[in-house]
Design an enzyme around this catalytic site. Structure first.
Site, PDB file in Angstrom:
ATOM      1  N   LYS A   1       0.862  -1.186   0.000  1.00 10.53           N
ATOM      2  CA  LYS A   1       0.000   0.000   0.000  1.00 10.53           C
ATOM      3  C   LYS A   1       0.891   1.226   0.000  1.00 10.53           C
ATOM      4  O   LYS A   1       2.032   1.171   0.461  1.00 10.53           O
ATOM      5  CB  LYS A   1      -0.878   0.007   1.246  1.00 10.53           C
ATOM      6  CG  LYS A   1      -1.945  -1.061   1.231  1.00 10.53           C
ATOM      7  CD  LYS A   1      -3.047  -0.718   2.198  1.00 10.53           C
ATOM      8  CE  LYS A   1      -4.002  -1.888   2.316  1.00 10.53           C
ATOM      9  NZ  LYS A   1      -4.523  -2.037   3.662  1.00 10.53           N
TER      10      LYS A   1
ATOM     11  N   HIS B   1       1.866   6.945   2.717  1.00 12.49           N
ATOM     12  CA  HIS B   1       1.172   8.220   2.530  1.00 12.49           C
ATOM     13  C   HIS B   1       1.571   9.259   3.567  1.00 12.49           C
ATOM     14  O   HIS B   1       2.422   9.021   4.421  1.00 12.49           O
ATOM     15  CB  HIS B   1      -0.343   8.013   2.470  1.00 12.49           C
ATOM     16  CG  HIS B   1      -0.906   7.375   3.690  1.00 12.49           C
ATOM     17  ND1 HIS B   1      -0.981   8.032   4.892  1.00 12.49           N
ATOM     18  CD2 HIS B   1      -1.411   6.135   3.897  1.00 12.49           C
ATOM     19  CE1 HIS B   1      -1.515   7.224   5.790  1.00 12.49           C
ATOM     20  NE2 HIS B   1      -1.786   6.072   5.203  1.00 12.49           N
TER      21      HIS B   1
ATOM     22  N   HIS C   1       1.794   8.463   7.234  1.00 14.01           N
ATOM     23  CA  HIS C   1       3.011   7.759   7.639  1.00 14.01           C
ATOM     24  C   HIS C   1       4.182   8.724   7.730  1.00 14.01           C
ATOM     25  O   HIS C   1       5.104   8.503   8.503  1.00 14.01           O
ATOM     26  CB  HIS C   1       3.333   6.629   6.662  1.00 14.01           C
ATOM     27  CG  HIS C   1       2.323   5.527   6.685  1.00 14.01           C
ATOM     28  ND1 HIS C   1       1.637   5.136   5.566  1.00 14.01           N
ATOM     29  CD2 HIS C   1       1.865   4.756   7.694  1.00 14.01           C
ATOM     30  CE1 HIS C   1       0.797   4.153   5.895  1.00 14.01           C
ATOM     31  NE2 HIS C   1       0.915   3.913   7.178  1.00 14.01           N
TER      32      HIS C   1
END
Ligand code: ARG
Length: 571
Positions: free
Chosen positions: A129, A132, A135
């Site tokens: 994933k 983003h 994070h």
């Protein structure tokens, strides 16, 4: 000579005068908002009840009987119910600068954490994933805490608790089996794996038997099936490689990458321990710990289909970390969306039979969400911004500014990287972490705002003054009496607070305190520089001011590096 702890001195003296406890007294001491009211103030009304006297009377009595060396406190004055203390400025200047001259890069360093270990769980993106902007906050806040705890003498363990486990891997494996030849996973792993994941989810919705296959895959993965493990490993590796590019840009390092999967064989013990307490109960086929009494939703330990959860893995991680690291504190840095999760997990961890010290040391450090001023940077549906794109854009934007303002600058690429990445990091750290953040390029890169580039710019300015003078005076050449003007004193007082500032950061797990502090040093230096000449002044004045410049240069660099920001030497 060590720096005076003024608050401590005052508290001790009041303790002697009143027969009260110095520690409590110290907590009452304030810094007046206006420096004409002194440097420290003691609010005597805090003692009114206990001493059964009116605050002005208490102030009068303390003033008369208190004994503090005149070289430390010059005078005391009563204003209303306050007793105000004026410190001896020259003494302050002398001790602060002597300490800086002695410690240099180590100014501010402390040993309060000696022998204690702090585990910091941060960053923790999810395999397959995108990494983003949420994070990013975790990576930056966790990284700053990591370095600051370390600077204060703690042993720090940085753990990247990767999201590398869970039923979604069964789906990814299924999608990969079916369509891997249509994608180019090696060169574009996260984008392509995300596409596969979306596609398989669609198919699962239409066809129950595919969903069954996915579940089977996850089961096989758990049971150690070779093919499934091979794929899982591959997903993990290609994702990590991509994350690593971001970590390289940010300068992030971890001591451990033990993610959720690491705990796959450690959850049995958790379940068993919970069973033993009798608190693990069946509910609609699932196993939960009821937390009604605390007004919390139950903590789900085993789902009705038999699989474990994110919480189960976190519980296993607590057991493991307590045993492996014997931590004083275990800190988790995530967005506030996970507040409930950690409340539940911390509560249930009390049932694992651990020493209380470990469950008491669990701390969730939540932070706010990032909103975009304009949605322009979103790369796909939703508002997912890939962090790598964001960092690269920052660097590009700084390059354009450099080309415009200072095209002849040497090492442009290196400087653009330090300024661009530093701007993003500082932006993330400069506000109270729990606040939501509006990401706005104009603000992030404003060289005159309260930003990373501003702090870097002031640093570069101190550096270039020292270079122009072609010397950093030795402390013996400094006549401290030349640094008693308001602007110099402002700086010295701020430098004096560096140690205390770092302690406040770890007390609250709030790196923004240090970020704000660096802004303050920068602004104070800027006022000083605007008010006073440095080079070309009479030698004693010049030396004193140069040394002060050097002190700011050092502290700005130490502080910025603790936040994870690299300083350019020119810009
Ligand atoms: N992977 C999670 C996420 O992206 C964060 C993990 C935080 N750490 C933990 N021990 N739960 O939201």
């Amino acid at each position: 000579m060590a720096i005076n702890d003024y608050k401590q001195n005052i508290a001790n003296a009041i303790a002697v005068a009143t027969n009260l406890n110095a520690k409590t007294l110290k907590e009452y001491i304030e810094v007046p908002p206006d420096s004409t009211l002194g440097d420290y103030a003691f609010p005597c009304f805090k003692l009114a009840k206990e001493l059964r006297k009116a605050p002005p009377v208490i102030a009068q009595e303390i003033k008369q009987s208190i004994k503090i060396e005149e070289s430390i406190i010059e005078k005391t004055e009563i204003v209303g119910g306050y007793l105000n203390f004026y410190i001896n400025k020259e003494k302050l200047v002398t001790t602060v600068l002597e300490e800086i001259a002695e410690k240099r890069e180590n100014f501010g360093k402390q040993e309060i954490g000696k022998g204690k270990t702090i585990v910091i769980d941060y960053s923790a993106p999810n395999i397959a994933k995108p990494f983003h902007i949420g994070h990013l906050r975790s990576t930056v806040i966790g990284g700053a805490l990591y370095r600051i705890y370390q600077f204060l003498g703690y042993t720090t363990i940085g753990i990247n608790h990767l999201g590398d486990y869970g039923t979604q891997f069964g789906k990814l494996i299924e999608g990969y089996k079916r369509w891997s030849n249509e994608y180019n996973i090696e060169s574009n792993p996260i984008d392509d794996l995300t596409k596969i994941y979306i596609r398989i989810n669609e198919l699962c919705k239409q066809d129950e038997s595919v969903l069954e296959e996915c579940r089977n895959n996850f089961k096989k993965l758990e049971d150690g099936d070779e093919y499934c493990i091979k794929l899982w490993n591959q997903f993990r590796e290609v994702s990590l490689k991509e994350f690593q590019r971001v970590y390289d840009l940010l300068g992030s390092k971890f001591d451990s990458y033990q993610g959720e999967a690491f705990y796959s064989n450690k959850m049995e013990e958790v379940i068993q321990k919970l069973e033993d307490t009798g608190k693990l109960v069946e509910s609609e086929g699932a196993k939960i710990v009821n937390l009604d009494e605390l007004d919390m939703a139950p903590c789900l330990i085993v789902k009705s289909n038999g699989s474990t959860t994110y919480a189960t893995r976190d519980l296993a991680a607590i057991l493991y970390r307590a045993r492996t690291y014997n931590y004083e504190k275990a800190i988790y840095v995530t967005s506030y969306e996970q507040i409930l999760h950690f409340k539940q997990v911390f509560e249930v961890s009390k049932l694992l039979g651990l020493d209380e010290k470990y469950t008491k040391g669990l701390i969730h450090v939540p932070f706010g969400m990032v909103h975009l001023k304009n949605g322009k940077m979103s790369t796909r549906e939703g508002n997912i911004i890939k962090l790598e794109d964001l960092l690269k854009e920052a660097i590009e934007r700084v390059k354009i500014i450099i080309e415009d303002k200072n095209p002849k600058l040497k090492d442009k690429d290196d400087i653009a990287k330090k300024v661009g990445v530093g701007a993003i990091i500082f932006n993330d750290l400069s506000n109270n972490r729990i606040k939501d953040e509006i990401f706005d390029w104009d603000q992030v890169l404003n060289f005159n705002g309260e930003t990373g580039p501003y702090v870097q710019y002031m640093y570069v300015r101190t550096k270039s003054i020292l270079e122009k003078a072609e010397k950093i005076p030795s402390i013996k050449e400094v006549d401290f009496s030349k640094l008693l003007d308001n602007e110099a004193i402002q700086i010295i007082e701020a430098l004096y607070r560096f140690e205390e500032t770092l302690r406040q950061v770890i007390d609250k797990n709030e790196p923004s305190i240090l970020a704000r502090y660096l802004i303050q040093i920068s602004q104070s230096y800027s006022s000083f520089y605007n008010e006073h000449h440095i080079i070309g002044e009479e030698a004693t004045v010049q030396n004193a001011r140069l040394f002060l410049t050097y002190a700011c240069n050092l502290v700005l660099k130490t502080g910025a590096e603790l936040l994870g920001i690299q300083m350019p030497e020119r810009m």
